[in-house]
Design an enzyme around this catalytic site. Sequence first.
Site, PDB file in Angstrom:
ATOM      1  N   GLY A  71       0.838  -1.196   0.000  1.00 30.16           N
ATOM      2  CA  GLY A  71       0.000   0.000   0.000  1.00 30.16           C
ATOM      3  C   GLY A  71       0.872   1.245   0.000  1.00 30.16           C
ATOM      4  O   GLY A  71       2.051   1.207   0.358  1.00 30.16           O
ATOM      5  N   CYS A  72       0.267   2.365  -0.403  1.00 26.99           N
ATOM      6  CA  CYS A  72       1.065   3.591  -0.504  1.00 26.99           C
ATOM      7  C   CYS A  72       1.535   4.057   0.871  1.00 26.99           C
ATOM      8  O   CYS A  72       2.709   4.391   1.049  1.00 26.99           O
ATOM      9  CB  CYS A  72       0.267   4.677  -1.205  1.00 26.99           C
ATOM     10  N   TYR A  73       0.653   4.067   1.871  1.00 24.91           N
ATOM     11  CA  TYR A  73       1.090   4.520   3.198  1.00 24.91           C
ATOM     12  C   TYR A  73       2.090   3.555   3.848  1.00 24.91           C
ATOM     13  O   TYR A  73       3.035   4.007   4.499  1.00 24.91           O
ATOM     14  CB  TYR A  73      -0.118   4.668   4.142  1.00 24.91           C
TER      15      TYR A  73
END
Length: 348
Positions: free
Chosen positions: A151-153
């Site tokens: 995921g990006c985070y």
Amino acid sequence: MSDVKVKVGILGASGYTGAELVRILAHHEASIITLLTADRRAGRPFGEVFPHLAHINLPTMIKIEDADWSTVDLIFCALPHGTTQEVIAGLPDHVKVVDLSADFRLFDPATYQEWYGAEHAAQDLQKEVVYGLTELHREKIKKARVVANPGCYPTPVQLALTPLLESKLVHADDIIIDAKSGVTGAGRSPKEMTLFAEVTEGIHAYGTGGHRHAPEIEQGLAWASGSDVVVNFSPHLMPMSRGILESIYVKMTDGTTAEDIQAALAKRYADEPFVRILPFGVTPQTRHVRGSNYVLMGVVKDRVPGRVIIVAVEDNLVKGASGQAVQNMNVMLGLPETMGLEIEPLFP
Ligand SMILES: NC(=O)C1=CN([C@@H]2O[C@H](COP(=O)(O)OP(=O)(O)OC[C@H]3O[C@@H](n4cnc5c(N)ncnc54)[C@H](OP(=O)(O)O)[C@@H]3O)[C@@H](O)[C@H]2O)C=CC1
Ligand SMILES: CC(=O)N[C@@H](CCC(=O)OP(=O)(O)O)C(=O)O
């Protein structure tokens, strides 16, 4: 290098990460795009949907059910959560997969069900999947057929804290991640949260205390620390198109200084092409990585004794999604890891 190119498909080509994959692969000398799919936009030429890439010779976007899998060696799945599981489970074995969705990132089926609200539809396949945070899992990615792109985070925070937890420089039970994202993180499909009037001239927290990236972060940090980890994670939506900035607040173990933290990160990532540790006390901005595959990190001393602050940035669509996906493809195929990704950031 051989002239035979790797045949690549992009499922979900009409979305933000799909378009970003095309932009990056346009400069990837060892691959050729042979398949593009879309849903509502199926049947339309890619260049009509994304005029900025209309100069590239590409196949017309089709429905997934019309795909001929013999035309691809590897696919990127840039589809919404939940739609990828069944598609991938039905693929012939010769097709390698980099999945950008969250479908295969959580390795415990019960945790997946708790956070994504449905039983995982491909639990057998999950067992062979490798988690694709390239710098941390490179050796496994080399041998993988299916890679779950992070995921990006979760990407910046795991890069920041994994080496520090492994070397016991910080405590695992006192981690606060204050995260801010650009609006492309929510995808191109229309939704109320991304309406101009809901985003401009203000910021807001969302998913506070219960965002689905918390268990993904905790899974990775538990691998690093060797025991369960629970984090405070709070994302915010910013009035900008791209970029993620994470301010990470942690407690150091006895005898460790903030300078030690900076030195440990600088040493760990000295030979990594896409992770840069800034001089002590300097913090990065999202515009330092815009359009690029870099993660930049800065370490500063907290005024509270024993605590340190790490600020990390990435472009959510590049290192946070499509750039890291191409980096993983390169590793899976034994290509130079930086191929297609040596793009300088667009500043300001
Ligand atoms: N945006 C980001 O920063 C990041 C996104 N991701 C993940 O990557 C994936 C793609 O994200 P993003 O590009 O932002 O999403 P978008 O909403 O921008 O694009 C989604 C794509 O999937 C297609 N699609 C939608 N529904 C279906 C369906 N039922 N069957 C087949 N195709 C479908 C759409 O086609 P059409 O346009 O024709 O409707 C479009 O091509 C998601 O899982 C997302 O969570 C991961 C990291 C970062
Ligand atoms: C701004 C925004 O909405 N961001 C998305 C995360 C995007 C991402 O990278 O992650 P996934 O692949 O897990 O969707 C969110 O908070 O759900």
